[in-house]
Design an enzyme around this catalytic site. Structure first.
Site, PDB file in Angstrom:
ATOM      1  N   ASP A 141       0.863  -1.185   0.000  1.00 23.67           N
ATOM      2  CA  ASP A 141       0.000   0.000   0.000  1.00 23.67           C
ATOM      3  C   ASP A 141       0.900   1.237   0.000  1.00 23.67           C
ATOM      4  OD1 ASP A 141      -1.808  -2.050   0.501  1.00 23.67           O
ATOM      5  OD2 ASP A 141      -2.885  -0.963   2.072  1.00 23.67           O
ATOM      6  N   LYS A 179      -6.982   3.598  -2.453  1.00 27.26           N
ATOM      7  CA  LYS A 179      -7.258   3.519  -1.013  1.00 27.26           C
ATOM      8  C   LYS A 179      -7.437   4.923  -0.463  1.00 27.26           C
ATOM      9  CE  LYS A 179      -4.827   2.037   3.233  1.00 27.26           C
ATOM     10  NZ  LYS A 179      -3.624   1.314   3.723  1.00 27.26           N
ATOM     11  N   LYS A 220     -10.233   0.562  -1.377  1.00 26.96           N
ATOM     12  CA  LYS A 220     -10.030   0.234   0.036  1.00 26.96           C
ATOM     13  C   LYS A 220     -10.362   1.439   0.903  1.00 26.96           C
ATOM     14  CE  LYS A 220      -6.469  -1.277   3.344  1.00 26.96           C
ATOM     15  NZ  LYS A 220      -5.109  -1.848   3.473  1.00 26.96           N
TER      16      LYS A 220
END
Length: 229
Positions: free
Chosen positions: A96, A166, A195
């Site tokens: 990430d 995200k 996300k």
């Protein structure tokens, strides 16, 4: 609310996280044990813990996730790419990364694409053992962006090869909101994951994010979210 999931189904949406600076080895081992029992999608930890977590999860379906350029996104692209490859070689299944937030705020699409692409190429490259790369999630830090900048960041991430976008690091001024998740889903369409992370603390929070379009939930309170059907 139309989304209805069993606890086992909801668990597969969750990245159980421990990303604070004072996280200890005992904290990490406890999170791994709890996550295995709960059957979450992944355990997300800082890069220093990747070898330990990957080894502990090797015989399970729970993935090892880590963070890149975290939490500010202010590293150079070369450093982010190196950090990603090193983490993957150490056992990370997913990474990430934090975008260049200043580039998003300035409307600099080319700089955003270049930054994400450097990490995407590193993440998706086959490793030295021929064991493939990792899934890339791109953190846009929605709390620091207006809607136009969120759209730009998501579009740039997709163009550069991201697998997910995200919302948040969880270390900025605010976390995920239903409105931002819905905006990100509309922007990236159905082929890219979304996300929601930061401030998702209850089952109701998680289901609201999924209803808005999230396909993954990042949470440091995974057990509380999964507490009951």
């Amino acid at each position: 609310m139309t989304v209805s999931l069993t606890t086992a189904e909801l668990a597969k949406y969750i990245d159980a996280t421990a990303l604070k600076a004072d996280t200890s080895e005992a904290d990490v081992r406890r999170l791994v044990a709890e996550s295995r029992e709960a059957g979450v999608k992944s355990v997300c930890i800082n890069p220093v813990w990747v070898p330990l977590v990957a080894a502990e999860l090797a015989d399970s379906d729970v993935l090892t996730c880590t963070v890149i350029g975290f939490p500010l996104g202010a590293n150079t692209s070369e450093v982010k790419a190196f950090e990603a490859r090193q983490a993957i070689d150490a056992g990370a299944d997913e990474v990430d990364m934090v975008i260049d937030v200043a580039a998003a705020r300035a409307g600099d699409r080319a700089r955003l694409v270049s930054d994400v692409r450097a990490v995407a190429e590193a993440a998706h490259a086959d490793g030295p053992a021929g064991d493939g790369g990792a899934l890339l999630k791109v953190i846009v830090e929605t709390a620091l962006l207006d809607d136009d900048a969120i759209v730009l960041a998501c579009e740039a991430a997709v163009e550069a090869g991201a697998d997910f976008v995200k919302t948040s690091t969880g270390f900025s001024t605010a976390g995920a909101t239903v409105e931002h998740v819905a905006l990100m889903r509309r922007t990236v369409g159905e082929g890219i994951g979304v996300k929601a992370s930061g401030g998702v603390r209850t089952r109701e929070d998680a289901l609201a994010m999924i209803e808005a379009g999230a396909t993954r939930i990042g949470a440091s309170s995974a057990l509380a979210i999964l507490g009951s059907d």
